[in-house]
Design a protein around this motif. Structure first.
Motif, PDB file in Angstrom:
ATOM      1  N   ASP A 148      -0.280 -15.049  -0.367  1.00  4.45           N
ATOM      2  CA  ASP A 148      -0.272 -13.824  -1.162  1.00  4.45           C
ATOM      3  C   ASP A 148       0.252 -14.048  -2.575  1.00  4.45           C
ATOM      4  O   ASP A 148       0.225 -13.119  -3.397  1.00  4.45           O
ATOM      5  CB  ASP A 148       0.556 -12.748  -0.462  1.00  4.45           C
ATOM      6  CG  ASP A 148      -0.158 -12.152   0.751  1.00  4.45           C
ATOM      7  OD1 ASP A 148      -1.368 -12.405   0.904  1.00  4.45           O
ATOM      8  OD2 ASP A 148       0.504 -11.448   1.541  1.00  4.45           O
ATOM      9  N   HIS A 200      -3.228 -14.693  -7.239  1.00  2.45           N
ATOM     10  CA  HIS A 200      -3.738 -13.460  -7.828  1.00  2.45           C
ATOM     11  C   HIS A 200      -5.081 -13.053  -7.215  1.00  2.45           C
ATOM     12  O   HIS A 200      -5.843 -13.900  -6.747  1.00  2.45           O
ATOM     13  CB  HIS A 200      -3.905 -13.633  -9.344  1.00  2.45           C
ATOM     14  CG  HIS A 200      -4.724 -14.834  -9.713  1.00  2.45           C
ATOM     15  ND1 HIS A 200      -4.179 -16.095  -9.815  1.00  2.45           N
ATOM     16  CD2 HIS A 200      -6.050 -14.968  -9.979  1.00  2.45           C
ATOM     17  CE1 HIS A 200      -5.135 -16.964 -10.132  1.00  2.45           C
ATOM     18  NE2 HIS A 200      -6.278 -16.300 -10.245  1.00  2.45           N
ATOM     19  N   GLY A 201      -5.376 -11.776  -7.232  1.00  2.00           N
ATOM     20  CA  GLY A 201      -6.631 -11.259  -6.720  1.00  2.00           C
ATOM     21  C   GLY A 201      -7.827 -11.910  -7.396  1.00  2.00           C
ATOM     22  O   GLY A 201      -7.880 -11.999  -8.622  1.00  2.00           O
TER      23      GLY A 201
END
Length: 453
Positions: A309, A312-313
């Motif tokens: 997680d 970054h997206g």
């Protein structure tokens, strides 16, 4: 095992081969397929099931390769075939990054459950083992803010630029393809058969590697240490007991991400779901592929939630990663592994094979070409040395290894070679292979070794 096979589980060689249909296909291949793609055997497959492969000329071969540890549940497991058919009838692709679907999520949930450790986990899916390894390194670098990656002697991690850098063997994997990705360093592996000091323990071998890391890199500069718990292409090298736990402990002490590359050793192959479980090691990240989906292209990185997680997206993914058809196959293959107890079957295979080969080595004597018999579960190997050198120089005998493989093929048994020195035969039968077929294949292998001793 209570398995109903679609094809008769028998070895059958009709005559000289390659047969006419295989030769015809080889001629077509020569004018259409790049020469850089090599094949271990000269026959072309028409059908496969359980522990056998049928070629286009009607020959039936015992499969001791499993497509390099991929067809653990067989090449046409009924559950996998059914799951694939059902999924194909609905949709073959949407791209999870565009229009997500349940199959991807279900595979991630299953991997988070199966992989070692009780910590919170996340999973990301890809297509190949090399993709998984490359992305595991990306994740470790982002999460730690460091650059250096440590791999080991005799390692094999893939064919992409970064994974070629991690891989130790030059030919055929790296030769002419450089320059490779930077900040990759190599540490000495525990290789019990070839240790200069045969008395060295696994922990002592680990301290040797740790000293190199500390002196030549600096532990605070290392993002990740990546290792195959049992090395694959390098020769099915099983490190001495204590080596993996100490390396993992060192990584934890220094904020280094410990990556277990279980691409070849995972999914029941060694008698556990994952090879690290033999010594109770819990990796931060684990890469999987090969046996995960019954032959469909799928791979994964699974590990600590805070590591995955941290990216970054949009930083992870790929057009085909976690393809819905491959996800359906994976869920079915994992179910077959569980219901058929293929972990237990792998341990049975280990007992049968090691017993046969051990008796043969004893019969042939200390100066035979059998230098070492090693491995776990259905991931086993024989290392060959020049006759008379076994207890002294252990001089690799790649030529005898090649001849043994050729002998087996002519008699209807497909086996694979490997090893840094090209002197190792690896045995990777589908874990659904029956005892009778396994014994027949071992009869041929034993005859091949006798003929070349």
């Amino acid at each position: 095992m209570d398995i109903t096979y679609r094809l008769e589980q028998k070895r059958k060689v009709l005559g000289d081969f390659p047969g006419p249909k295989s030769l015809e296909l080889a001629a077509r291949r020569a004018t259409s397929v790049a020469k850089g793609v090599a094949s271990s055997v000269p026959v072309y497959v028409a059908d496969a099931d359980g522990g056998v492969i049928h070629d286009v000329d009607g020959n039936s071969f015992i499969d001791f390769g499993s497509g390099i540890a991929v067809t653990t549940v067989g090449a046409s497991d009924a559950a996998v075939v059914g799951a694939v058919k059902e999924q194909v009838e609905h949709f073959t692709h949407t791209c999870f990054m565009v229009s997500p679907y349940e199959g991807y999520v279900a595979v991630a949930e299953k991997l988070n459950q199966l992989t070692p450790g009780e910590h919170e986990k996340r999973t990301v899916l890809f297509n190949s083992g090399a993709e998984a390894v490359e992305n595991a390194v990306k994740i470790a670098r982002v999460a730690t803010g460091r650059n250096a990656v440590v791999a080991f002697d005799h390692a094999y991690h893939g064919r992409t630029n970064l994974t070629m850098g991690l891989t130790a063997k030059a030919m055929p994997y790296k030769h002419g393809f450089g320059p490779f990705a930077g900040e990759i360093y190599r540490a000495p592996m525990s290789y019990p058969f070839r240790e200069e000091n045969p008395q060295i323990t696994g922990k002592e071998a680990a301290e040797r590697a740790i000293l190199m890391i500390q002196k030549q890199i600096g532990a605070d500069q290392v993002a990740a240490i990546i290792i195959e718990p049992i090395q694959g292409e390098g020769g099915f090298i099983v490190p001495a007991d204590g080596f993996l736990p100490r390396i993992a402990e060192f990584a934890k002490e220094n904020g280094i991400v410990f990556i277990a590359d279980e691409v070849q050793s995972g999914f029941c192959r060694t008698g556990e779901w994952f090879a690290v479980q033999h010594e109770g090691v819990v990796p931060d990240l684990i890469t999987t592929a090969k046996g995960i989906a019954g032959g469909m292209p799928l791979s994964a990185v699974t590990g600590r939630a805070e590591l995955l997680d941290a990216v970054h997206g949009g930083g992870l993914g790929g057009t085909y990663g976690g393809n819905p058809v491959a996800c359906a196959a994976a869920l079915a293959a994992i179910e077959t592994m569980d219901t058929q107890d293929l972990r237990g079957r792998a341990r049975e295979i280990e007992g049968i094979v090691k017993d046969r080969l051990g008796k043969l080595r004893e019969e042939l004597g200390a100066d035979s070409i059998i230098g070492d018999i090693r491995g776990r579960g259905g991931m086993l190997a024989i290392e060959f040395v020049k006759k008379g050198s076994g207890a002294t120089t252990k001089q690799p005998d790649g030529e005898a290894t090649k001849k043994i493989a050729e002998y087996c093929l002519k008699e209807g048994v497909i086996i694979l070679t490997c090893g840094t020195y090209g002197n190792v035969i690896r045995l990777l039968p589908p874990l659904v292979i029956g005892d009778e077929l396994l014994a027949d294949g071992l009869d041929v292998l034993e005859a091949a070794i006798r003929a070349n001793s």
